[in-house]
Design a protein around this motif. Structure first.
Motif, mmCIF file in Angstrom:
data_model
loop_
_atom_site.group_PDB
_atom_site.id
_atom_site.type_symbol
_atom_site.label_atom_id
_atom_site.label_comp_id
_atom_site.label_asym_id
_atom_site.label_seq_id
_atom_site.Cartn_x
_atom_site.Cartn_y
_atom_site.Cartn_z
ATOM 1 N N ASP A 32 14.186 3.563 -2.892
ATOM 2 C CA ASP A 32 15.186 3.348 -1.841
ATOM 3 C C ASP A 32 14.520 3.175 -0.474
ATOM 4 O OD1 ASP A 32 17.212 3.496 -3.699
ATOM 5 O OD2 ASP A 32 17.702 5.613 -3.267
ATOM 6 N N THR A 33 13.504 3.997 -0.209
ATOM 7 C CA THR A 33 12.785 3.908 1.058
ATOM 8 C C THR A 33 12.096 2.549 1.185
ATOM 9 O OG1 THR A 33 12.397 6.292 1.061
ATOM 10 C CG2 THR A 33 10.985 4.967 2.480
ATOM 11 N N SER A 68 14.134 -4.420 3.695
ATOM 12 C CA SER A 68 15.327 -4.945 4.360
ATOM 13 C C SER A 68 15.113 -5.015 5.866
ATOM 14 C CB SER A 68 16.535 -4.071 4.031
ATOM 15 O OG SER A 68 17.671 -4.516 4.732
ATOM 16 N N ASP A 69 14.475 -3.952 6.425
ATOM 17 C CA ASP A 69 14.184 -3.954 7.865
ATOM 18 C C ASP A 69 13.260 -5.115 8.232
ATOM 19 O OD1 ASP A 69 15.761 -1.725 8.177
ATOM 20 O OD2 ASP A 69 14.067 -0.298 8.281
ATOM 21 N N ASP A 129 12.563 11.479 -7.426
ATOM 22 C CA ASP A 129 11.594 11.142 -6.375
ATOM 23 C C ASP A 129 11.243 9.653 -6.399
ATOM 24 O OD1 ASP A 129 11.564 13.723 -5.480
ATOM 25 O OD2 ASP A 129 9.650 14.268 -6.452
ATOM 26 N N LEU A 130 11.079 9.126 -7.621
ATOM 27 C CA LEU A 130 10.804 7.677 -7.727
ATOM 28 C C LEU A 130 11.975 6.867 -7.166
ATOM 29 C CD1 LEU A 130 9.089 7.364 -11.225
ATOM 30 C CD2 LEU A 130 8.049 6.957 -8.993
ATOM 31 N N GLN A 131 13.199 7.285 -7.470
ATOM 32 C CA GLN A 131 14.378 6.589 -6.944
ATOM 33 C C GLN A 131 14.408 6.664 -5.413
ATOM 34 O OE1 GLN A 131 16.567 4.730 -8.768
ATOM 35 N NE2 GLN A 131 17.331 4.093 -6.771
ATOM 36 N N GLY A 169 0.817 -1.217 0.000
ATOM 37 C CA GLY A 169 0.000 0.000 0.000
ATOM 38 C C GLY A 169 0.843 1.255 0.000
ATOM 39 N N ALA A 170 1.909 1.245 0.798
ATOM 40 C CA ALA A 170 2.798 2.405 0.841
ATOM 41 C C ALA A 170 3.471 2.610 -0.508
ATOM 42 C CB ALA A 170 3.842 2.224 1.940
#
Length: 138
Positions: free
Chosen positions: A43-44, A50-51, A37-39, A15-16
């Motif tokens: 990354d986020t 990963s978290d 912004d897409l990159q 969803g995010a």
């Protein structure tokens, strides 16, 4: 992680991602700014993934350790129980053997007593027969 929690986290992550991409595509920006912004959004999302992966691995290790410890405890308890059971069976076997020996000894003594009484009775009967015989002769 339970099945419901993992589904929730995957849904939240998806969803995010969709919300972020949608917001970026409808924002009035140049191509270069949009790509940047897409990159950043990618990354986020990769960082969050990963978290979650690290969290899942950590929880898996904790569960493995807990299961391993529980297994070891069960092994120790079963080993102690088996040793106690073996000890009890040895004690019972020893007691049964002693009781059997006592029974055999008592039967042997009873047989000897019966034989002695039979011999005494036979002598008494023999003496009585001799006495009666002597009386009859007289």
């Amino acid at each position: 992680m339970s099945k419901n929690n993992s589904g929730f986290f995957l849904g939240a992550l998806f969803g995010a991602a969709v919300a972020g991409v949608t917001a970026l595509l409808y924002a009035p920006k140049s191509g270069k700014e949009l790509r940047a912004d897409l990159q950043d959004e990618l990354d986020t999302l990769l960082e969050r993934a990963s978290d979650y992966s690290d969290y899942a691995v950590e929880r898996g290790v904790e569960m493995y350790d807990a299961a391993s410890e529980a297994t070891e405890d069960i092994k120790v308890n079963l080993k102690e129980s088996a040793q106690n059971f073996k000890s009890q069976m040895n004690d019972l076997s020893k007691e049964a053997s002693e009781e059997w020996t006592k029974v055999k000894d008592e039967l042997k003594n009873s047989k000897e007593v019966a034989e002695e009484e039979a011999e005494d009775l036979a002598e008494t009967v023999s003496e009585a027969v001799d006495n009666v015989t002597d009386e009859i002769k007289d």
